[in-house]
Design an enzyme around this catalytic site. Structure first.
Site, short mmCIF file in Angstrom:
data_model
loop_
_atom_site.label_atom_id
_atom_site.label_comp_id
_atom_site.label_asym_id
_atom_site.label_seq_id
_atom_site.Cartn_x
_atom_site.Cartn_y
_atom_site.Cartn_z
N GLY A 73 0.73 -1.29 -0.01
CA GLY A 73 -0.01 -0.21 -0.01
C GLY A 73 0.88 1.24 0.07
O GLY A 73 0.20 2.25 0.21
N ARG A 97 2.90 -13.30 -2.66
CA ARG A 97 4.05 -12.86 -1.80
C ARG A 97 4.18 -13.62 -0.72
O ARG A 97 3.12 -13.96 -0.08
CB ARG A 97 4.06 -11.43 -1.77
CG ARG A 97 2.91 -10.93 -0.73
CD ARG A 97 2.72 -9.27 -0.58
NE ARG A 97 1.70 -9.02 0.01
CZ ARG A 97 1.15 -7.97 -0.13
NH1 ARG A 97 1.78 -7.03 -1.20
NH2 ARG A 97 -0.05 -7.48 0.52
N TYR A 141 32.96 -18.73 23.33
CA TYR A 141 31.53 -18.59 23.96
C TYR A 141 31.22 -16.99 24.00
O TYR A 141 32.28 -16.26 24.13
CB TYR A 141 31.31 -19.39 25.31
CG TYR A 141 31.93 -18.62 26.51
CD1 TYR A 141 31.46 -17.49 27.08
CD2 TYR A 141 33.36 -18.99 26.80
CE1 TYR A 141 32.13 -16.91 28.14
CE2 TYR A 141 33.92 -18.56 27.80
CZ TYR A 141 33.55 -17.44 28.39
OH TYR A 141 34.24 -16.86 29.67
P1 ADP Z 1 -1.09 -2.79 -3.65
O1 ADP Z 1 0.58 -2.92 -3.64
O2 ADP Z 1 -1.27 -1.48 -3.03
O3 ADP Z 1 -1.73 -3.98 -2.87
P2 ADP Z 1 -2.17 -3.63 -6.18
O4 ADP Z 1 -1.40 -3.34 -7.50
O5 ADP Z 1 -1.86 -5.10 -5.63
O6 ADP Z 1 -1.61 -2.41 -4.94
O7 ADP Z 1 -3.72 -3.31 -6.45
C1 ADP Z 1 -4.66 -2.96 -5.28
C2 ADP Z 1 -5.88 -3.71 -5.51
O8 ADP Z 1 -6.19 -3.79 -6.94
C3 ADP Z 1 -5.58 -4.84 -5.01
O9 ADP Z 1 -6.76 -5.53 -4.31
C4 ADP Z 1 -5.60 -5.71 -6.58
O10 ADP Z 1 -6.03 -7.12 -6.23
C5 ADP Z 1 -6.37 -5.00 -7.33
N1 ADP Z 1 -6.06 -5.26 -8.85
C6 ADP Z 1 -5.01 -4.65 -9.27
N2 ADP Z 1 -4.89 -5.03 -10.35
C7 ADP Z 1 -6.12 -5.62 -10.79
C8 ADP Z 1 -6.75 -6.20 -12.03
N3 ADP Z 1 -5.96 -6.37 -13.17
N4 ADP Z 1 -7.99 -6.83 -12.09
C9 ADP Z 1 -8.73 -6.81 -10.79
N5 ADP Z 1 -8.30 -6.11 -9.65
C10 ADP Z 1 -6.84 -5.48 -9.80
MG MG Z 2 -1.45 -5.98 -3.60
#
Ligand code: ADP
Ligand code: MG
Ligand code: MG
Length: 914
Positions: free
Chosen positions: A114, A349, A882
């Site tokens: 985030g 991850r 030690y």
């Molecule tokens: P962060 O690193 O803040 O988690 P993300 O890139 O993972 O940001 O994206 C934020 C949210 O948007 C996450 O819940 C992710 O699953 C959703 N999201 C990102 N890309 C897509 C996509 N192509 N389709 C649907 N949801 C997406």
């Molecule tokens: Mg994410």
């Protein structure tokens, strides 16, 4: 023509990236970011991932280092890959018929949840939205997406404060007379979209870009720039992540969780992130878009509900979790979206977890044959063990005080502090030295400075994977989230839970292990080390390490605790601690004040049985292990009242003498005066300008040989008594603060004679050692001579650091040293972490010289450094036998010693592919 740099990798080309990175997955993650690399990796594994591609961190760095322009060919390569997604999905970017929408996502080598930006729903404009409405026969979905795009674009690309949009939604809801966002109609969202575009226009003076390609271009640049946002920088500082890595950008076809009740979105952990239990854990929302869950804005549902509502999807998720765990050999944290009953994985991850979970997962994964014992040991960081000594609410007190509210137990441990309602206040109060519990409706990445400064965190909303929960676990902050009964009134700076009103600054006690909030400042206790998983990890660590671990213990209770925590002997018993006991101090003072030899010896004789008793306790607790008894070290004046105090007392007494009436009162007062005057005379005689470098250590023993004789006698009488009871004793007598081999010779003769005498009296033979502390530079430099008498060395690294640096710790830490460390004039406080370049070098010399004289010389460390992981690594390198540290740090030292034996941990990350 030279081939253009490859700035862009479609998921399908992960192998190429890997080949370029020399097969190192570490490097692939550095190039593609953890998020992008794992998405590509998952699609290779056959996990359902929406198609996409990655713009590399190298492109980001080129962009940020230059004048924020894209490097040559990057954009063209992006366009090529958009076409590729178009052809696999059959959708078209910018078309009003079957349009392709994409997300533009940040992601660096190390996950920073985030902290950087992501923009969803790119590709929408008025025509595309109208086309979608015509196609679906419903406008709600299209305009909800569209307004989200404008909203995210406004905040991320144009820096419009997000609150403006939220306020406008709230106002619209009130006007429409509905409670929830989900009750707003397509028309409402269409109107809001227009209003949002108006905000962008008035805030920036430019139009919201209607060209999808322009949107993508601006979004890519904004994600690059979010690498340098304040919150991302703060987070990297706190997490120790380098600032020059850059972020990659992942561009991916959108899938939608907000297409009705057969759709949804959520976050799942392959194991319980608080306890480590082997079970799928997480939150989800039906009919929602991804960010809704992570933002903690809507109250989420637990995954068990998914199991009952969509059992097939749940099963598939369990299966994918298992597959990914086996592949990465680590607990996974996954984002998923369900679009019309089809499951998509959007991210995986290694999951952030508590220390408790870390330990359990590492131990379990060895049993499951996913990782080796060495890997398990390496995964647990020594400092994480601190958690097991983290205070918990005293169970008796917790029982007596009913919680005023309950929430989710997302990060264990107790936190006691004053309530603060925003991150700035939390930070300010913490800087003033106050304990603060930060209470928020939910937390956002902008609150990170408050989260880090707080003792604990409470939020009204959010689930187990909310921002607050994830960050709290990572930084070991107790946290309770989703306390639904909680309402914060920011105008009056107070919160209510039921009938309770709590003002900002009031004390609360939270229990992150149970998810409970209580009123007031409640006492805590430190739990014991009985965790079975921890015991396993420590057992394996013992099998790996070559460095011994002993404890510094001055009392039988300390010694027992040290044994329980795995100490293999006592590396330092400070005998003076026994002298400070309030019943004994008068005897010690009598000895110091004595005018005649006989008087002094009487006092010493009185001390003998007391010391003997203590030593017996130590030997029994440490049966089978060595016990190092250090002879008296501090300057004698430390046992007397201070000079100023005495002068003041005397003045007071003399004043009062004028008001006494009876003879007996006067007699008594005069007696007092006489005693104080005696003290004062002696204090004056013992007064030194620089006591740290004055008459202390072996110098005392040489001036008052009866004292050392008594201590040796006590040691051996105790040892003989224990031996007679069948206890296996190994006393080692240690002479402090020697600077010259002659000092040792003089003391040795005296001490061996006394030891022999006692053993002859008792008719018991005991093996013992005679040795010295090395805590002065001269002793280290003449270690070859020292080792002629001494059978062991123990580095007193505290005094050694003082004398090598030529600074006094008390003065330094109160004064210039913090300035030095704060301004990076020296890298670290040398009293916390051994100074390898200076003190370490001297130790190296002493080890070499000492072992030249006596190859089997036993060498250890008994300063506070003995419990510091970095210093322990140095001791391992120097070939010491030690380290000795406080009983509480013994487990940490055992683990740190194992890490030292395993060497540098940098290969660990390569495990999934190595
Ligand atoms: P962060 O690193 O803040 O988690 P993300 O890139 O993972 O940001 O994206 C934020 C949210 O948007 C996450 O819940 C992710 O699953 C959703 N999201 C990102 N890309 C897509 C996509 N192509 N389709 C649907 N949801 C997406
Ligand atoms: Mg994410
Ligand atoms: Mg010392």
């Amino acid at each position: 023509m030279p081939r253009a740099t490859k700035w862009v990798y479609p998921f399908s080309e992960v192998e190429q990236a890997e080949a370029l990175a020399g097969g190192s997955w570490e490097n692939v993650r550095a190039l593609l970011g953890g998020k992008g690399a794992n998405l590509a990796d998952m699609s290779r594994l056959g996990v359902p991932v929406p198609p996409g591609f990655i713009v590399t961190t190298e492109a980001c760095n080129a962009f940020l280092e230059g004048d924020e322009v894209f490097p040559a060919q990057m954009w063209e390569q992006e366009l090529e890959q958009i076409e590729a997604i178009e052809s696999v999905s059959g959708k078209k970017f910018g078309a009003s018929d079957n349009p392709l929408l994409v997300s533009c996502r940040s992601g660096s080598k190390f996950s920073m949840p985030g902290m950087m930006d992501t923009i969803l729903n790119i590709g929408l404009n008025d025509e595309v939205a109208a086309g979608m409405v015509a196609d679906m026969g419903d406008s709600r979905f299209a305009y909800d997406l569209y307004r989200r795009l404008v909203q995210m674009f406004g905040t991320v690309v144009f820096d419009v404060p997000g609150e403006v949009f939220e306020a406008m939604i709230l106002a619209h809801r009130e006007a429409a007379g509905v409670k929830k966002d989900t009750d707003l109609s397509g028309d409402d969202w269409r109107i809001l979209t227009e209003k949002f575009k108006g905000i962008v226009r008035s805030y920036t003076g430019t139009e919201f870009p209607s060209d999808p390609y322009e949107q993508l271009k601006l979004a890519t640049a904004a994600v690059f720039k979010s690498w340098n946002s304040k919150r991302a920088t703060d987070y990297r500082n706190a997490a120790g992540i380098p600032h020059d890595l850059g972020t990659a950008v992942t561009i991916q076809r959108m899938v939608f969780g907000n297409l009705g009740s057969d759709s949804g979105t959520g976050v799942a952990m392959s194991r319980n992130a608080s306890t480590g239990a082997h079970e799928l854990e997480g939150d989800f929302l039906l009919n929602a878009q991804g960010e809704d869950v992570v933002a903690g804005i809507r109250q989420t549902l637990p995954l068990t509900t998914l199991n009952s509502e969509m059992p097939d999807i749940y099963e598939e998720l369990v299966e994918i979790a298992r597959k990914l765990e086996t592949h990465y050999r680590n607990m996974q944290d996954m984002e998923f979206t369900i679009e019309h009953d089809k499951l998509w994985i959007l991210q995986t991850r290694d999951g952030k977890r508590t220390a408790q979970a870390e330990v359990r997962i590492a131990a379990d994964m060895v049993e499951e044959e996913l990782i080796t014992k060495e890997e398990a040991v390496r995964r647990v960081q020594p400092e994480q063990l601190d958690f097991f000594f983290h205070p918990q609410l005293d169970p008796a007190v917790a029982k007596a005080h009913k919680p005023i509210a309950k929430g989710l137990d997302v990060s264990p441990g107790a936190a006691i502090g004053m309530v603060a309602f925003d991150a700035d206040t939390t930070r300010r109060w913490a800087d003033e030295g106050k304990d603060v519990v930060m209470v928020r409706p939910e937390t956002k990445p902008d609150d990170i400075h408050g989260l880090l400064a707080a003792k604990g965190i409470v939020t009204a909303r959010g689930g187990r994977t909310s921002h607050a929960a994830v960050v709290a676990r990572q930084f070991g902050k107790p946290a309770v989230v989703g306390v639904e009964a909680l309402q914060i009134d920011f105008d009056d700076r107070q919160m209510t839970i039921g009938d309770e009103v709590i003002r900002e600054g009031d004390w609360i006690s939270i229990d992150g292990s149970r998810g409970e909030v209580r009123l007031g400042k409640l006492p805590t206790v430190v739990p014991d080390l009985k965790n079975p998983y921890l015991l396993k990890i420590l057992g394996w660590a013992d099998g790996i390490r070559t460095l011994g671990v002993r404890a510094n213990a001055d009392s039988p209770q300390d010694a027992e605790r040290a044994r329980e925590y795995g100490a293999e002997g006592i590396g330092l018993c400070r005998t003076e601690h026994m002298f400070f006991d309030k019943n004994r101090l008068p005897i010690v003072q009598k000895m110091i004040l004595a005018k005649y030899h006989s008087e002094r010896n009487d006092a010493i004789d009185e001390l003998l049985p007391l010391q003997r008793g203590d030593f017996e306790g130590l030997f029994r607790a440490m049966a089978g292990y060595p016990v190092i008894i250090r002879l008296l070290d501090p300057p004698l004046h430390e046992f007397l009242p201070s000079h100023d105090e005495l002068v003041q007392d005397l003045a007071d007494l003399k004043m009062r003498l004028q008001h006494f009436n009876t003879m007996s009162e006067i007699d008594e007062a005069l007696d007092q005066v006489r005693i104080k005057q005696d003290f004062l005379r002696r204090v004056k005689a013992l007064r030194e300008v620089n006591p740290m470098l004055g008459t202390r250590g072996v110098r005392l023993g040489i001036l008052v040989p009866e004292l050392t004789q008594m201590q040796v006698r006590a040691t051996f009488e105790a040892a003989c008594a224990c031996a007679k009871d069948g206890v296996d004793v190994h006393p080692e007598i240690m002479i402090p603060l020697t600077m010259h081999a002659r000092e040792l010779e003089v003391q040795e003769k005296l001490l061996r004679a006394e030891a022999e005498a006692v053993m002859a009296e008792q008719g018991v033979e005991i093996e013992y050692r005679f040795g010295t502390m090395i805590e002065l530079p001269r002793a280290a430099l003449t270690a070859d001579e020292m080792a002629r008498c001494a059978e062991f060395f123990s580095f007193g690294t505290n005094d050694l650091t003082q004398t090598v640096f030529g600074i006094s710790r008390d003065d330094a830490e109160r004064g210039f040293l913090l300035h030095y460390v704060g301004n990076r004039i020296i890298p670290e406080n040398p009293f916390h972490t051994l100074d390898a370049a200076g003190v370490g070098k001297l130790m190296e010399i002493a080890v070499k010289l000492g072992r030249e004289t006596r190859p089997d010389l036993e060498i250890g460390v008994c300063g506070e450094h003995g419990g510091d992981p970095k210093s322990i690594a140095l001791c391992h390198e120097l070939g010491l036998d030690y380290v000795s540290c406080s009983p509480f740090r013994v487990p940490i030292a055992r683990l740190a010693a194992a890490h030292a034996a395993l060497g540098s941990p940098s290969n660990e990350e390569e495990a999934p592919h190595g």
